[in-house]
Design an enzyme around this catalytic site. Sequence first.
Site, PDB file in Angstrom:
ATOM      1  N   THR A  62     -23.517  29.664  39.118  1.00  0.00           N
ATOM      2  CA  THR A  62     -24.213  30.699  39.887  1.00  0.00           C
ATOM      3  C   THR A  62     -25.048  30.059  40.988  1.00  0.00           C
ATOM      4  O   THR A  62     -24.919  28.849  41.247  1.00  0.00           O
ATOM      5  CB  THR A  62     -24.997  31.650  38.938  1.00  0.00           C
ATOM      6  OG1 THR A  62     -25.522  32.724  39.701  1.00  0.00           O
ATOM      7  CG2 THR A  62     -26.128  30.943  38.202  1.00  0.00           C
ATOM      8  N   LYS A  66     -22.215  28.039  43.895  1.00  0.00           N
ATOM      9  CA  LYS A  66     -20.883  28.662  43.897  1.00  0.00           C
ATOM     10  C   LYS A  66     -19.936  28.084  44.950  1.00  0.00           C
ATOM     11  O   LYS A  66     -18.736  27.967  44.706  1.00  0.00           O
ATOM     12  CB  LYS A  66     -20.995  30.174  44.101  1.00  0.00           C
ATOM     13  CG  LYS A  66     -21.476  30.915  42.878  1.00  0.00           C
ATOM     14  CD  LYS A  66     -21.367  32.414  43.108  1.00  0.00           C
ATOM     15  CE  LYS A  66     -21.806  33.164  41.866  1.00  0.00           C
ATOM     16  NZ  LYS A  66     -21.498  34.594  41.930  1.00  0.00           N
TER      17      LYS A  66
END
Length: 273
Positions: A62, A66
């Site tokens: 996350t 990413k």
Amino acid sequence: MTKTYAVIGDPIDHSFSPALHNAAFLFLGLDCTYIAYRIPKGELEYGIEALKKINISGFNVTIPHKVDMMKFLDEVDNECKLVGATNTIINENGRLKGYNTDVAGFLDPIKKRNISPKDSDVLLIGAGGAARAIIVGFGKEKVHRITITNRTRERAEELVKFAQGIGLESDYLDLQSAGEIANRYKFVVNATSVGLKGIGCPISTKNISKDSIVYDIVYVPVETPLIEQSKNQGATIIYGWEMLLAQAMKSFEIWTGRPAPYEAMKLTLLGRF
Ligand code: ATR
């Protein structure tokens, strides 16, 4: 032997992923565990080495990794390639394969409602990483046009080009005008962080109609100001938690090869709000 999974990012202490995946493992009686691992920006390479050392079976990625994570992958699926970002990794003896479950995770709640995005007009608010995955998703569904509105015009223009590059009609609109003509769009999607913690609404909702489908990817709180106001206008609502859950289920299925337990994961997620 127990398999270990993780989510990496920064900040990570409020992530719902450990609770979601551990609930699913427990429900299915799988000998697996899932941890949150904070990796600050700039320490990704070192962090990945550490994960390989503990023989991690797979992990979620996350903010802020990413996009950067892409360069550490040995193999990528088509959606990762299109979006330019990954959120799900599988580790096969040190070989890392990347997937992007945000695309299918975004579309899932739309499909669950039997709504067809084909040939529809979309108003997309936001021009960050999440917006990119959403454009790829709507591209797959062959929407007619995506209008992108955003605080920073240049970022929106970049995404307009990106959308055109994957064969969609796309244009830019400023936030003010977007509120004025929101009723011309079948879908109004918020891909900004505005509304988080109940603060702010990304566009004016006065022209949202009962024919609009308003999809907010913000999931804290469940009822953002955009959702609350759009509901009052009679719009169909799609909640951010639905995408969160769907992308987690897809990650789970990639790792385990089994259908993810929807009810167990949903109860766990909603219990946390
Ligand atoms: P993500 O990867 O989650 O999409 P991001 O790339 O940081 O995160 O993108 C955040 C989005 O929210 C952007 O569209 C951003 O607008 P800018 O491009 O102008 O930065 C938008 N955003 C964040 N805070 C905002 C605010 N207070 N008002 C309006 N838009 C905001």
